[in-house]
Design a protein around this motif. Structure first.
Motif, PDB file in Angstrom:
ATOM      1  N   UNK A  23       0.892  -1.197   0.046  1.00 30.56           N
ATOM      2  CA  UNK A  23       0.141   0.265  -0.017  1.00 30.56           C
ATOM      3  C   UNK A  23       1.042   1.233  -0.157  1.00 30.56           C
ATOM      4  N   UNK A  24       2.030   1.191   0.848  1.00 35.49           N
ATOM      5  CA  UNK A  24       2.720   2.370   0.907  1.00 35.49           C
ATOM      6  C   UNK A  24       3.636   2.693  -0.518  1.00 35.49           C
ATOM      7  N   UNK A  25       3.955   1.384  -1.232  1.00 35.75           N
ATOM      8  CA  UNK A  25       4.849   1.973  -2.337  1.00 35.75           C
ATOM      9  C   UNK A  25       3.820   2.098  -3.566  1.00 35.75           C
ATOM     10  N   UNK A  26       2.634   1.470  -3.473  1.00 34.47           N
ATOM     11  CA  UNK A  26       1.713   2.035  -4.738  1.00 34.47           C
ATOM     12  C   UNK A  26       1.392   3.695  -4.564  1.00 34.47           C
ATOM     13  N   UNK A  27       1.037   3.833  -3.279  1.00 29.73           N
ATOM     14  CA  UNK A  27       0.685   5.359  -2.978  1.00 29.73           C
ATOM     15  C   UNK A  27       1.992   6.258  -3.207  1.00 29.73           C
ATOM     16  N   UNK A  28       3.237   5.871  -2.960  1.00 27.44           N
ATOM     17  CA  UNK A  28       4.450   6.499  -3.402  1.00 27.44           C
ATOM     18  C   UNK A  28       4.459   6.652  -4.797  1.00 27.44           C
ATOM     19  N   UNK A  29       4.295   5.631  -5.636  1.00 24.94           N
ATOM     20  CA  UNK A  29       4.429   5.978  -7.133  1.00 24.94           C
ATOM     21  C   UNK A  29       3.410   6.720  -7.613  1.00 24.94           C
ATOM     22  N   UNK A  30       2.255   6.434  -7.125  1.00 28.67           N
ATOM     23  CA  UNK A  30       1.161   7.347  -7.634  1.00 28.67           C
ATOM     24  C   UNK A  30       1.030   8.806  -7.100  1.00 28.67           C
ATOM     25  N   UNK A  31       1.945   9.040  -6.152  1.00 25.89           N
ATOM     26  CA  UNK A  31       1.849  10.709  -5.690  1.00 25.89           C
ATOM     27  C   UNK A  31       3.284  11.300  -6.171  1.00 25.89           C
ATOM     28  N   UNK A  32       4.138  10.460  -6.315  1.00 22.46           N
ATOM     29  CA  UNK A  32       5.633  10.991  -6.330  1.00 22.46           C
ATOM     30  C   UNK A  32       6.232  10.786  -7.761  1.00 22.46           C
ATOM     31  N   UNK A  33       5.767  10.042  -8.373  1.00 26.17           N
ATOM     32  CA  UNK A  33       6.352   9.657  -9.833  1.00 26.17           C
ATOM     33  C   UNK A  33       5.353   9.838 -10.945  1.00 26.17           C
ATOM     34  N   UNK A  34       4.247  10.425 -10.490  1.00 26.38           N
ATOM     35  CA  UNK A  34       3.193  10.588 -11.719  1.00 26.38           C
ATOM     36  C   UNK A  34       3.362  11.314 -12.609  1.00 26.38           C
ATOM     37  N   UNK A  35       4.669  12.234 -12.605  1.00 30.86           N
ATOM     38  CA  UNK A  35       5.137  12.992 -13.778  1.00 30.86           C
ATOM     39  C   UNK A  35       5.826  12.012 -14.878  1.00 30.86           C
ATOM     40  N   UNK A  36       5.892  10.752 -14.724  1.00 32.95           N
ATOM     41  CA  UNK A  36       6.643   9.935 -15.389  1.00 32.95           C
ATOM     42  C   UNK A  36       5.885   8.624 -15.676  1.00 32.95           C
ATOM     43  N   UNK A 317      15.650   7.526  13.194  1.00 36.37           N
ATOM     44  CA  UNK A 317      15.527   6.428  12.001  1.00 36.37           C
ATOM     45  C   UNK A 317      14.282   6.753  11.282  1.00 36.37           C
ATOM     46  N   UNK A 318      13.452   7.487  11.697  1.00 36.35           N
ATOM     47  CA  UNK A 318      12.240   7.881  11.012  1.00 36.35           C
ATOM     48  C   UNK A 318      12.878   8.955   9.914  1.00 36.35           C
ATOM     49  N   UNK A 319      13.450   9.763  10.464  1.00 35.70           N
ATOM     50  CA  UNK A 319      13.924  10.921   9.389  1.00 35.70           C
ATOM     51  C   UNK A 319      14.890  10.323   8.437  1.00 35.70           C
ATOM     52  N   UNK A 320      15.428   9.150   8.740  1.00 35.39           N
ATOM     53  CA  UNK A 320      16.475   8.749   7.795  1.00 35.39           C
ATOM     54  C   UNK A 320      15.721   8.020   6.459  1.00 35.39           C
ATOM     55  N   UNK A 321      14.596   7.243   6.670  1.00 34.61           N
ATOM     56  CA  UNK A 321      13.847   6.728   5.660  1.00 34.61           C
ATOM     57  C   UNK A 321      12.849   7.772   5.314  1.00 34.61           C
ATOM     58  N   UNK A 322      13.055   8.780   4.527  1.00 34.30           N
ATOM     59  CA  UNK A 322      12.402   9.814   4.386  1.00 34.30           C
ATOM     60  C   UNK A 322      11.558   9.274   3.195  1.00 34.30           C
ATOM     61  N   UNK A 323      10.304   9.791   2.800  1.00 33.11           N
ATOM     62  CA  UNK A 323       9.511   9.725   1.540  1.00 33.11           C
ATOM     63  C   UNK A 323      10.421  10.104   0.190  1.00 33.11           C
ATOM     64  N   UNK A 324      10.929  11.127   0.377  1.00 28.98           N
ATOM     65  CA  UNK A 324      11.574  11.685  -0.916  1.00 28.98           C
ATOM     66  C   UNK A 324      12.788  10.759  -1.312  1.00 28.98           C
ATOM     67  N   UNK A 325      13.465  10.262  -0.200  1.00 28.85           N
ATOM     68  CA  UNK A 325      14.811   9.549  -0.684  1.00 28.85           C
ATOM     69  C   UNK A 325      14.289   8.242  -1.441  1.00 28.85           C
ATOM     70  N   UNK A 326      13.418   7.665  -0.630  1.00 30.47           N
ATOM     71  CA  UNK A 326      12.863   6.303  -1.102  1.00 30.47           C
ATOM     72  C   UNK A 326      12.140   6.515  -2.551  1.00 30.47           C
TER      73      UNK A 326
END
Length: 340
Positions: A23-36, A317-326
């Protein structure tokens, strides 16, 4: 625009980390990679990238049909050794299942694992290292975050838990691999501490240790509470109940529960396993056995400075695994496999 077909049957088993990661990965792609990329979920047709999140037989058949037409990506959420203490299967069925699992992975053009430790493990099964990419899990800070002390006190009242006792929490399936028996042993040793578990028998009667765990739950320790299966939308408040998140699992890849608890800045205590240092660094406390867990809990219970430092580790640890980085790692990966 390139297209990605996210294929999964993880929703068929509620309360498992595979579903949360999907669920997290699908949401990430839909929201962050939608330009490509245009992202579809379980679309009947083929896309430029066919991303398989589970290893269902129909997906294996689809992979054979899509050869030369799409790039296939397999998500490695488990290996035979991580399933051994999860499912109780007859030896001949277990052998067939493990052979199928590895065959599924080998059929993919590329594999993604959430822990670099398993690149070497996959290589032992004959998967070339260059076909495996490490991309970590992550969780949304909009869904998991720390609450104020007065909100935490209100939550304990809501769940009928004492406000004045040190509270240890674990989230996971009820099975041998998760260290449930060690968790109960700790509850018996430490009657002044409250132990809470959120989870259920995700795989029913074939869950490893099912009968023995069920007998314990019929007459649990007085200071143990089983919350059962909690909807993910409510998990943030459950993590915030705790003074400590303890995950005594014997085998894991990259537990989503750890990332979720870290986002609430709850101290983390894990079993000392080889898989953790490469992904969790110094963000957690560790112990080798029940004696070690007990010693850590006592120190956290009595030493406020030590407890504050452990909470700071989780926040780090929460800061290290940021949404933008992943998100950047997924963008680079998807573009890279298409360019090849």
């Amino acid at each position: 625009m390139h297209t990605i077909n996210m294929l999964s049957r993880a929703e068929s088993v509620k309360g498992q980390g595979v579903l949360s990661a999907y669920e997290e990965q699908v949401r990430l792609v839909k929201e962050e990679l939608a330009d490509e990329f245009v992202c579809y979920i379980n679309r009947p047709g083929l896309c430029d990238i066919m991303h398989y999140h589970t290893i269902n037989p129909e997906f294996f058949a689809l992979r054979q049909m899509s050869r030369g037409k799409s790039v296939s990506v397999g998500y490695v959420h488990f290996l035979p050794e991580t399933v051994d203490n999860s499912l109780s299967l007859p030896p001949h069925i277990r052998k067939i299942f493990y052979r199928y699992m590895i065959r599924f992975y080998k059929s993919m053009d590329h594999l993604v694992t959430v822990n670099p430790y398993f690149i070497g493990e996959l290589e032992k099964y004959g998967v070339p290292r260059e076909r495996v990419t490490y991309i970590p899990n992550f969780v949304s800070k909009e869904r998991f975050y720390p609450l104020a002390p007065e909100e935490k006190a209100a939550l304990r009242r809501k769940y009928g838990l004492p406000e004045d006792r040190f509270l240890v929490f674990c989230a996971g399936q009820l099975q041998k691999r998760k260290g449930f028996f060690d968790y109960i042993e700790l509850a018996l040793r430490m009657p002044d501490v409250r132990f809470v578990w959120a989870g259920s028998f995700a795989f029913g009667l074939i869950s490893e240790g099912h009968d023995e765990i069920k007998r314990i739950l019929e007459h649990p320790p007085e200071n143990f509470t089983l919350l059962g299966l909690i909807d993910r939308d409510r998990m943030n408040e459950v993590y915030n109940l705790a003074d400590l998140m303890l995950l005594p699992s014997f085998e894991e890849l990259f537990p989503m529960t750890v990332l979720e608890a870290m986002n609430t800045h709850t101290p983390i205590l894990l079993r000392d396993l080889d898989i953790y240092p490469d992904i969790l660094f110094d963000f957690y406390l560790k112990a080798a056995d029940v004696d070690g867990f007990e010693a850590e809990i006592r120190r956290l219970q009595t030493d406020r400075t030590y407890a504050a430092a452990a909470a700071a580790r989780s926040a780090k640890g929460a800061d290290f695994y940021s949404r933008d980085h992943v998100a950047a790692m997924w963008r680079e990966f998807y573009n890279g496999i298409l360019s090849k």
